[in-house]
Each structure stands twice: as structure tokens, then as C-alpha cells.
Write a protein that holds these residues in place. Structure first.
Motif, short mmCIF file in Angstrom:
data_model
loop_
_atom_site.label_atom_id
_atom_site.label_comp_id
_atom_site.label_asym_id
_atom_site.label_seq_id
_atom_site.Cartn_x
_atom_site.Cartn_y
_atom_site.Cartn_z
N SER A 119 0.81 -1.23 0.00
CA SER A 119 0.00 0.00 0.00
C SER A 119 0.84 1.27 0.00
O SER A 119 0.29 2.37 -0.13
CB SER A 119 -0.94 0.01 1.21
N VAL A 120 2.15 1.17 0.16
CA VAL A 120 3.01 2.35 0.09
C VAL A 120 3.87 2.26 -1.17
O VAL A 120 4.23 1.17 -1.62
CB VAL A 120 3.91 2.49 1.33
N LYS A 121 4.21 3.41 -1.70
CA LYS A 121 4.97 3.47 -2.94
C LYS A 121 6.39 3.96 -2.69
O LYS A 121 6.68 4.61 -1.68
CB LYS A 121 4.28 4.40 -3.95
N THR A 122 7.26 3.66 -3.64
CA THR A 122 8.63 4.14 -3.57
C THR A 122 8.64 5.68 -3.52
O THR A 122 7.92 6.34 -4.27
CB THR A 122 9.42 3.66 -4.80
N GLY A 123 9.43 6.23 -2.62
CA GLY A 123 9.52 7.68 -2.48
C GLY A 123 8.68 8.23 -1.35
O GLY A 123 8.86 9.38 -0.94
N ALA A 124 7.75 7.42 -0.83
CA ALA A 124 6.88 7.89 0.26
C ALA A 124 7.68 8.02 1.55
O ALA A 124 8.55 7.21 1.84
CB ALA A 124 5.71 6.93 0.45
N ARG A 125 7.36 9.06 2.34
CA ARG A 125 7.94 9.22 3.67
C ARG A 125 7.02 8.52 4.66
O ARG A 125 5.83 8.84 4.73
CB ARG A 125 8.08 10.70 4.03
N VAL A 126 7.55 7.60 5.40
CA VAL A 126 6.72 6.79 6.30
C VAL A 126 7.23 6.84 7.73
O VAL A 126 8.40 7.14 7.98
CB VAL A 126 6.66 5.32 5.82
N VAL A 127 6.32 6.57 8.65
CA VAL A 127 6.65 6.43 10.07
C VAL A 127 6.38 4.97 10.43
O VAL A 127 5.35 4.41 10.04
CB VAL A 127 5.78 7.38 10.93
N TYR A 128 7.29 4.36 11.16
CA TYR A 128 7.17 2.93 11.47
C TYR A 128 7.30 2.68 12.96
O TYR A 128 7.74 3.55 13.73
CB TYR A 128 8.21 2.12 10.70
N SER A 129 6.91 1.49 13.39
CA SER A 129 6.99 1.10 14.79
C SER A 129 8.44 1.14 15.26
O SER A 129 9.37 0.83 14.50
CB SER A 129 6.42 -0.30 15.00
N LYS A 130 8.64 1.52 16.51
CA LYS A 130 9.96 1.84 17.03
C LYS A 130 10.97 0.69 16.95
O LYS A 130 12.14 0.90 16.64
CB LYS A 130 9.83 2.31 18.48
N TYR A 131 10.55 -0.53 17.25
CA TYR A 131 11.50 -1.64 17.29
C TYR A 131 11.26 -2.65 16.17
O TYR A 131 11.61 -3.82 16.29
CB TYR A 131 11.44 -2.33 18.66
N ALA A 132 10.67 -2.18 15.08
CA ALA A 132 10.33 -3.08 13.98
C ALA A 132 11.51 -3.28 13.04
O ALA A 132 12.42 -2.46 12.96
CB ALA A 132 9.14 -2.52 13.20
N GLY A 133 11.47 -4.39 12.31
CA GLY A 133 12.39 -4.60 11.20
C GLY A 133 13.81 -4.99 11.55
O GLY A 133 14.18 -5.15 12.71
#
Length: 256
Positions: A119-133
Motif C-alpha cells: 500500500s506504500v509506494k517508492t519515495g513515500a515518507r513513512v513512520v514505522y513502529s519503534k522496534y520493527a524490522g
């Protein structure tokens, strides 16, 4: 000969109080309790220790990273080295970023017989969960590979209050903490209880069902809600207000 007694005691270390350590998680380690004359017996008394999560370094010979499935590759926003007043910040005072730019996305995922794109595209500025990934060092910059579901929302401005939540996320402005007790005593910042009530600012489009249709969330902007006390991710807006982003399932009731 004097006999010495050595007993491992329970030691507690709080990662919250060690802000200079980023990406730390707690784990249990057990030590032996030594006793005189009778050898030693194993103690099942655990204590909390800290384990450092180091970033994976991708060698220069690799020129691209292609996420798989519903994963997204995000270039992490650089940590601020100065305060708004221009004061240099030590590493212990620098805030770990929770935002970045999407640089690559996977092919999506399947729900039932339906194939869903990211649902997100390349170039989008995103906010993510603090300890994710998982953090990776690639092409001279810090990146994060995370699941799409770990992305909280899209941010088109520099102010967190303009966050657009994704999927089943709800964005809430927290109510002000009580300044006095019921008996009229003034509370210090340390003794003020963190509020679990706030006003919904924005909601995501809802989760997807097996046919790829969105299911509307049970709350809407403007609602005053009661939410689970330790849920979600906290943010501070440029207006000085406190905000929280959490899943709709963590909202327990609507107040009126």
C-alpha cells in the motif's frame, strides 16, 4: 583456610535508563549460586541483561536490495545532531528516528485467493513502529527492512500531527495529564499518570478481508476514546502536544 561464599544475585538493568544504547532488547540469563563445602548448586534465579542488535552490513559488491513478499526497504532518516535551538546533542540525547523514505517494496501478499499489492509506494515518507524490522547498512546509509504492517502511516509534512495512518491504525491526540490529585495536591511531572484517553485525529482505511475489501474501523475522527495503557507508539508534535498511534484493536471504548 577461610571459606568464601559467592552467590549470584538478581540484577535488574532498565534499557529505558540507558538512552545511549539503541536497538537493545532484554533477555534472561541464569547464573550458578556457589555454596561452601558442598560444591555448587544451579540457581534458577534470572536477571535481565542487554543484548546489542548490530546492523547487517551489505558488502559494496551488491548494488541493490529487493524486498520479498510484503516487506519494504526504508532509508532511515538521519538522527538529529542539534536541538531546535542549535545546541549540539550528545549521542545519549539523540532521538532514535522512526521515519524514513521507502526505496523499494516487495511484490505484496496473498489473502485467500486475492493478491494484494504493497500500500506504500517508492519515495513515500513513512513512520514505522519503534522496534520493527532489521537494520542494514547499505550504500553508505542505514536502511530498515520491515513488514508493511509495521508501517504506521505516511507523513507528507514535517509535523507528526499530519500523519495519515495505514490499514487498522488510529492516530490519537492525548488528553492533558491531571495537574492535581482528587484531594487538590499539585503533581510533579514525575508523578503525573500517563493518560489513556485522547481524541482521534485520523484513522486508517481499515484492514483487508479475504476478498481484498476494506473493513471500516469502529472509531472516527473527533471521537474521544479510552485505549490500552501500554499500547502503540508515542510521538511529540511541534505544537508541544503528545500523540499516539495504535491499532484499532487497542481502543477499548468510546467516551461521550
Amino acid at each position: 583456610m577461610a571459606t568464601a561464599q559467592l552467590t549470584a544475585s538478581s540484577i535488574s538493568v532498565s534499557a529505558r535508563n540507558l538512552s545511549s544504547f539503541e536497538g537493545l532488547r532484554a533477555s534472561n540469563v541464569k547464573f550458578a549460586s556457589f555454596k561452601p563445602a558442598g560444591g555448587f548448586a544451579l540457581s534458577q534465579r534470572p536477571f535481565r541483561c542487554l543484548v546489542v542488535k548490530a546492523a547487517t552490513v551489505v558488502a559494496p559488491k551488491y548494488t541493490s536490495i529487493k524486498p520479498l513478499g510484503d516487506r519494504v526497504l526504508v532509508k532511515i532518516k538521519t538522527v538529529e545532531e542539534k536541538s531546535e535551538g542549535g545546541i549540539l546533542l550528545p549521542s545519549s540525547a539523540q532521538t532514535k528516528p522512526q521515519a524514513g523514505e521507502v526505496v523499494a517494496v516487495g511484490e505484496g501478499k496473498s489473502i485467500g485467493k486475492t493478491k494484494l499489492d504493497i500500500s506504500v509506494k517508492t519515495g513515500a515518507r513513512v513512520v514505522y513502529s519503534k522496534y520493527a524490522g532489521t537494520e542494514v547498512e547499505f550504500d553508505g546509509s542505514s536502511h530498515l527492512i520491515l513488514k508493511e504492517d509495521d508501517i504506521i502511516g505516511i507523513l507528507e509534512t514535517d509535523d507528526i500531527k499530519d500523519l495519515k495512518p495505514l490499514n487498522d491504525r488510529v492516530f490519537i491526540k492525548l488528553a492533558e495529564a491531571e495537574e492535581k490529585t482528587a484531594g487538590g495536591l499539585l503533581l510533579t511531572e514525575a508523578t503525573k499518570e500517563k493518560p489513556s484517553i485522547g481524541t482521534v485525529i485520523a484513522v486508517g482505511p481499515g484492514p483487508l478481508d479475504e476478498e481484498g475489501n476494506r473493513k471500516a474501523l469502529p472509531v472516527s475522527p473527533g471521537s474521544t476514546v479510552l485505549y490500552a495503557k501500554y499500547a502503540g507508539n508515542d510521538f511529540k508534535g511541534s505544537d508541544g502536544a503528545n500523540y499516539i498511534a495504535l491499532k484499532a484493536s487497542d481502543v477499548m471504548a468510546i467516551l461521550s
